[in-house]
Design an enzyme around this catalytic site. Structure first.
Site, PDB file in Angstrom:
ATOM      1  N   SER A  38     -43.528  -1.585 -12.990  1.00  0.00           N
ATOM      2  CA  SER A  38     -43.215  -0.289 -12.378  1.00  0.00           C
ATOM      3  C   SER A  38     -44.369   0.706 -12.397  1.00  0.00           C
ATOM      4  O   SER A  38     -44.313   1.717 -11.703  1.00  0.00           O
ATOM      5  CB  SER A  38     -41.990   0.335 -13.062  1.00  0.00           C
TER       6      SER A  38
ATOM      7  N   LYS B  98     -45.692   1.480  -9.059  1.00  0.00           N
ATOM      8  CA  LYS B  98     -45.000   2.449  -8.208  1.00  0.00           C
ATOM      9  C   LYS B  98     -45.774   3.761  -8.106  1.00  0.00           C
ATOM     10  O   LYS B  98     -45.683   4.460  -7.092  1.00  0.00           O
ATOM     11  CB  LYS B  98     -43.601   2.711  -8.760  1.00  0.00           C
TER      12      LYS B  98
ATOM     13  N   TYR C 234     -43.246  -5.973  -2.381  1.00  0.00           N
ATOM     14  CA  TYR C 234     -42.877  -5.266  -3.603  1.00  0.00           C
ATOM     15  C   TYR C 234     -43.123  -6.120  -4.846  1.00  0.00           C
ATOM     16  O   TYR C 234     -43.671  -5.643  -5.856  1.00  0.00           O
ATOM     17  CB  TYR C 234     -41.408  -4.855  -3.517  1.00  0.00           C
TER      18      TYR C 234
ATOM     19  N   TYR D 272     -38.129   6.095 -16.373  1.00  0.00           N
ATOM     20  CA  TYR D 272     -36.769   5.634 -16.118  1.00  0.00           C
ATOM     21  C   TYR D 272     -35.764   6.699 -16.567  1.00  0.00           C
ATOM     22  O   TYR D 272     -36.011   7.901 -16.407  1.00  0.00           O
ATOM     23  CB  TYR D 272     -36.499   4.292 -16.812  1.00  0.00           C
TER      24      TYR D 272
ATOM     25  N   VAL E 284     -41.879  -2.398 -17.232  1.00  0.00           N
ATOM     26  CA  VAL E 284     -41.228  -3.376 -18.101  1.00  0.00           C
ATOM     27  C   VAL E 284     -42.183  -4.490 -18.537  1.00  0.00           C
ATOM     28  O   VAL E 284     -41.810  -5.346 -19.343  1.00  0.00           O
ATOM     29  CB  VAL E 284     -39.966  -3.988 -17.456  1.00  0.00           C
TER      30      VAL E 284
END
Length: 308
Positions: free
Chosen positions: A61, A64, A186, A242, A260
């Protein structure tokens, strides 16, 4: 700083065993959990690191952050027509809010939001993989950066929930490309590998008013304008960890993005960036040792989100 990092490393390693590696992606379940590295890069070009700071790990992540910046550079404020900028208060892979909010994800850093960002970039770039890698290689001054094909394949094979979100958002008119194509892109972006030193370097533009640093440690090209860099940092502070974002803001107080894969990157504006990696995760999906290390670093340095 080297002494501070060594002290933090010693303290952090005492926490081994308090978390678990990500197991829902089979390739990540194979990672040796007892690893810890931390690197600090300063705006003057200096870098300090200890432990496993040169061991590559899966960004997951954290990628992102970079795809969101690319989308912001590509279409500007139009990005906010398709994704929000509020904390979700829900797990990173939650589908609950999408139906009540008509397929508009809360922010770019939860999975649904990141999928929309990847959809935007898939429309903008003929070869998104190489556009992203090109940007990361330049930012990290690491021309050999790549994604891990095993991790990408493993993640793609377990992307059922992400695919469901993509199709739901498409039904709401907030997804323009084929979900299968976007999911391929992705999963490759999540599988990009960096080490702590490279990650700290790659995010330097967020600590340096949008400017990247070259090999010489001198200010290089303006990668992102200063106002947008400030806004990205604000989103990282409120949405980057998160559904533990509030806890991270309270305990650490710096803009962060977690993954993660066990990595966390943090920004101290005007001072530098911190990248930490330890694969054992807590129940929210954030690195146990990484969160501890950042909290200790802030305690020992007194860095703040508005440091100069």
């Amino acid at each position: 700083m080297q002494d501070i990092l060594a002290q933090i490393s010693d303290e952090a390693r005492a926490l081994f065993g308090q978390g678990k590696v990500a197991s829902y992606i089979p390739a990540l379940a194979k990672v040796n959990p007892r690893q810890f590295g931390i690197a600090v890069a300063f705006t003057d070009g200096q870098t300090c690191s200890v432990g496993d700071a040169n061991v590559p790990f899966s960004l997951q992540s954290i990628s992102k952050l970079f795809t969101f910046v690319l989308a912001l550079k590509a279409i500007g404020d139009d990005v906010w027509k398709r994704v929000g900028r509020e904390p979700s208060g829900a797990a990173f892979n939650s589908m609950v809010q999408l139906e009540t909010e008509h397929g508009i994800p809360r922010n770019p850093f939860i999975n649904a939001g990141a999928l929309v960002i990847t959809d935007i970039l898939t429309s903008h770039y003929a070869h998104l993989d190489y556009a992203l890698l090109g940007a990361l290689r330049k930012l990290a001054d690491a021309p050999m950066l790549n994604w891990n094909t095993e991790v990408a394949k493993s993640e793609r094979g377990t992307s059922h929930r992400n695919m469901a979100m993509a199709y739901f958002m498409k039904s709401c008119g907030n997804f323009h490309n084929a979900p299968e194509l976007v999911l391929d892109n992705y999963c490759r972006q999540c599988a990009v590998e960096m080490n702590c030193v490279q990650l700290a370097q790659a995010t330097m533009f967020l600590a340096h008013s949008g400017r990247n640093l070259g090999q010489s440690g001198q200010a290089n090209a303006q990668f992102l304008n200063a106002d947008d860099a400030r806004r990205v940092n604000a989103l990282l502070l409120t949405c980057g960890a998160y559904d533990a974002a509030g806890d991270y803001a309270y305990r650490i107080g710096l803009p962060v993005k977690t993954g993660v894969g066990g990595g966390i990157v943090a920004v101290a504006p005007g001072i530098g960036t911190i990248a930490v990696w330890a694969p054992e995760l807590d129940a929210k999906g954030n690195s146990v040792l990484g969160g501890f290390a950042l909290e200790r670093l802030v305690e020992l340095t007194r860095w703040t989100p508005h440091a100069t």
